[in-house]
Design a protein around this motif. Structure first.
Motif, short mmCIF file in Angstrom:
data_model
loop_
_atom_site.label_atom_id
_atom_site.label_comp_id
_atom_site.label_asym_id
_atom_site.label_seq_id
_atom_site.Cartn_x
_atom_site.Cartn_y
_atom_site.Cartn_z
N ARG A 1 -96.84 82.31 17.20
CA ARG A 1 -97.53 83.08 15.90
C ARG A 1 -97.09 84.11 16.12
O ARG A 1 -97.74 85.57 15.73
CB ARG A 1 -98.96 82.92 16.28
N GLY A 2 -96.06 84.59 16.45
CA GLY A 2 -95.40 85.74 16.59
C GLY A 2 -94.66 86.56 15.74
O GLY A 2 -93.80 85.06 14.90
N ASN B 1 -99.89 94.17 16.72
CA ASN B 1 -99.28 94.23 15.95
C ASN B 1 -97.39 93.17 15.53
O ASN B 1 -96.99 94.22 15.96
CB ASN B 1 -98.94 94.35 14.17
N ALA B 2 -96.97 92.04 16.42
CA ALA B 2 -95.81 92.28 16.91
C ALA B 2 -94.42 92.53 15.16
O ALA B 2 -93.48 92.49 15.56
CB ALA B 2 -95.99 90.56 16.86
N VAL C 1 -100.60 76.41 22.16
CA VAL C 1 -101.46 77.74 21.87
C VAL C 1 -100.85 78.71 20.79
O VAL C 1 -101.37 79.01 19.84
CB VAL C 1 -100.57 78.92 23.55
N GLY C 2 -100.30 78.00 20.20
CA GLY C 2 -99.54 78.61 18.97
C GLY C 2 -99.83 77.51 17.93
O GLY C 2 -100.55 78.34 16.88
N GLY D 1 -87.87 74.02 9.79
CA GLY D 1 -89.18 73.69 9.86
C GLY D 1 -90.09 74.12 10.75
O GLY D 1 -91.11 73.62 11.24
N THR D 2 -89.84 75.14 11.94
CA THR D 2 -90.93 76.32 12.56
C THR D 2 -92.03 76.46 11.30
O THR D 2 -91.69 77.13 10.48
CB THR D 2 -90.07 77.16 13.33
N ALA D 3 -92.75 76.72 11.79
CA ALA D 3 -93.78 76.70 10.60
C ALA D 3 -94.14 78.41 10.90
O ALA D 3 -94.34 78.98 12.89
CB ALA D 3 -95.00 75.59 11.67
N ILE D 4 -94.65 79.07 10.27
CA ILE D 4 -95.09 80.48 10.61
C ILE D 4 -96.24 80.66 11.25
O ILE D 4 -96.74 81.46 11.25
CB ILE D 4 -94.85 81.20 9.18
#
Length: 349
Positions: free
Chosen positions: A94-95, A150-151, A224-225, A287-290
């Protein structure tokens, strides 16, 4: 603070939460016996797109898929794939990481400055280059995971600082500084007709895939994500995994800096510039989820190959580099849209 559960209960609850968030669905086989996994379209789509691109190139731009052309672009696809896998790890936590170009350039410059030139120690230079890259990742991780900053802003700021320090350090090096001879020979070496960088990329892809899919560490990281609150409730220290994603990603960026320097022998301060948008585009196209938790390193590697081949096709057409940048922007926007759609479907289900 939520009560901690036993290890067995923790593992079971963690795995359950992850499975509900990212595991592919399945359907009953013939006669209701057995379960047949359904391939997730978000990971398969990039390979379909790559097949279509290759088919179009074969019909209209055969020069772009000739043996010489493919051999020449595969190392650059490998560099992008490694950087994109690092970006994918951060996205899964989530970054987002905008310090990639700075870290690639830093590791390249440290390699030049610490290896002692053509006759210097490649081992010492490589080790220091990777160590400095991981230090930047650790700073990013601590600021994001522990201080809850904030990343996007953190990595943009650290990237600017690192770029400035790299520029200052590079001023003390000879203008034509190059990598050690042994490293340069490694950079152009081949095995079974392919550059060694390609084999390293394949190995990294397989190792990361196994770690994410087959180990407790990987299941907890994806938990965690996918759902930080649920992961924390089961006793997972989410900050360590979030910070670890930045450190692991920076290690991969450092590897890119070392391999790229070995490949081109005399890297400049522009060596990391192509890796700002391209790794994000490859990660989301793969396909990586934001929204976090979901990702496939194999699909990300496929997306890197897709983007590299697309760039080659555009060059054969005589189009400028600006077209590649525009496509990368469109790819990121499209990937974010599809990620949001998938997230809403999961929540609705």
């Amino acid at each position: 603070m939520p009560a901690r559960t036993s290890n067995s209960d923790e593992d079971k609850m963690t795995e359950t939460s992850v499975m509900s968030s990212y595991r592919p669905t399945s359907r009953a086989g013939r006669g209701g016996k057995g379960r047949v996994p359904v391939i997730q379209m978000q990971f398969a789509a990039i390979w379909i797109a790559l097949a279509i691109l290759v088919a179009l190139c074969a019909l209209f731009l055969p020069r772009s898929i000739s043996g010489t052309s493919v051999t020449s672009i595969l190392p650059f696809a490998s560099f992008l794939a490694i950087a994109a896998m690092g970006q994918a790890l951060v996205l899964m936590a989530r970054g987002i990481d905008l310090s990639v170009p700075a870290i690639v350039t830093l590791s390249s410059t440290v390699l030049l400055g610490t290896s002692g030139g053509a006759e210097g120690s490649a081992v010492i230079g490589t080790a220091l280059a990777l160590a400095f890259a991981m230090m930047v990742g650790l700073v990013n991780g601590v600021l994001v995971a522990w201080l809850k900053l904030n990343a996007l802003i953190v990595t943009l700021a650290t990237g600017a600082i690192v770029a400035g320090l790299t520029l200052w350090y590079r001023g003390s090096l000879p203008a034509e500084a190059g990598v050690p001879t042994v490293l340069a020979e490694f950079g152009e070496a081949r095995f079974l007709g392919l550059n060694t960088t390609i084999w390293i990329t394949i190995a990294l892809t397989l190792v990361l895939t196994v770690l994410l899919r087959r180990t407790q560490l990987g299941r907890r990281f994806e938990a965690v994500g996918a759902n930080p609150r649920a992961a924390y409730a089961t006793g997972v220290e989410i900050r360590r995994y979030q910070a670890g994603a930045f450190v692991a990603a920076s290690l991969l960026y450092g590897i890119v800096g070392v391999l790229l320097s070995a490949f081109i022998r005399n890297p400049t301060l522009d060596v990391g510039n192509p890796y700002l948008l391209a790794p994000i585009a490859a990660a989301v196209l793969g396909g990586t989820a934001i929204s976090g938790g979901i990702g496939s390193m194999i699909a990300v590697a496929g997306a890197a190959l897709f983007l590299t081949q697309l760039g080659q096709a555009l060059k054969v057409l005589g189009l400028e580099t600006s077209w590649q940048m525009m496509f990368q922007g469109v790819a990121i926007a499209l990937g974010m849209f599809l990620s949001e759609v998938q997230t809403r479907k999961r929540r609705g289900g």
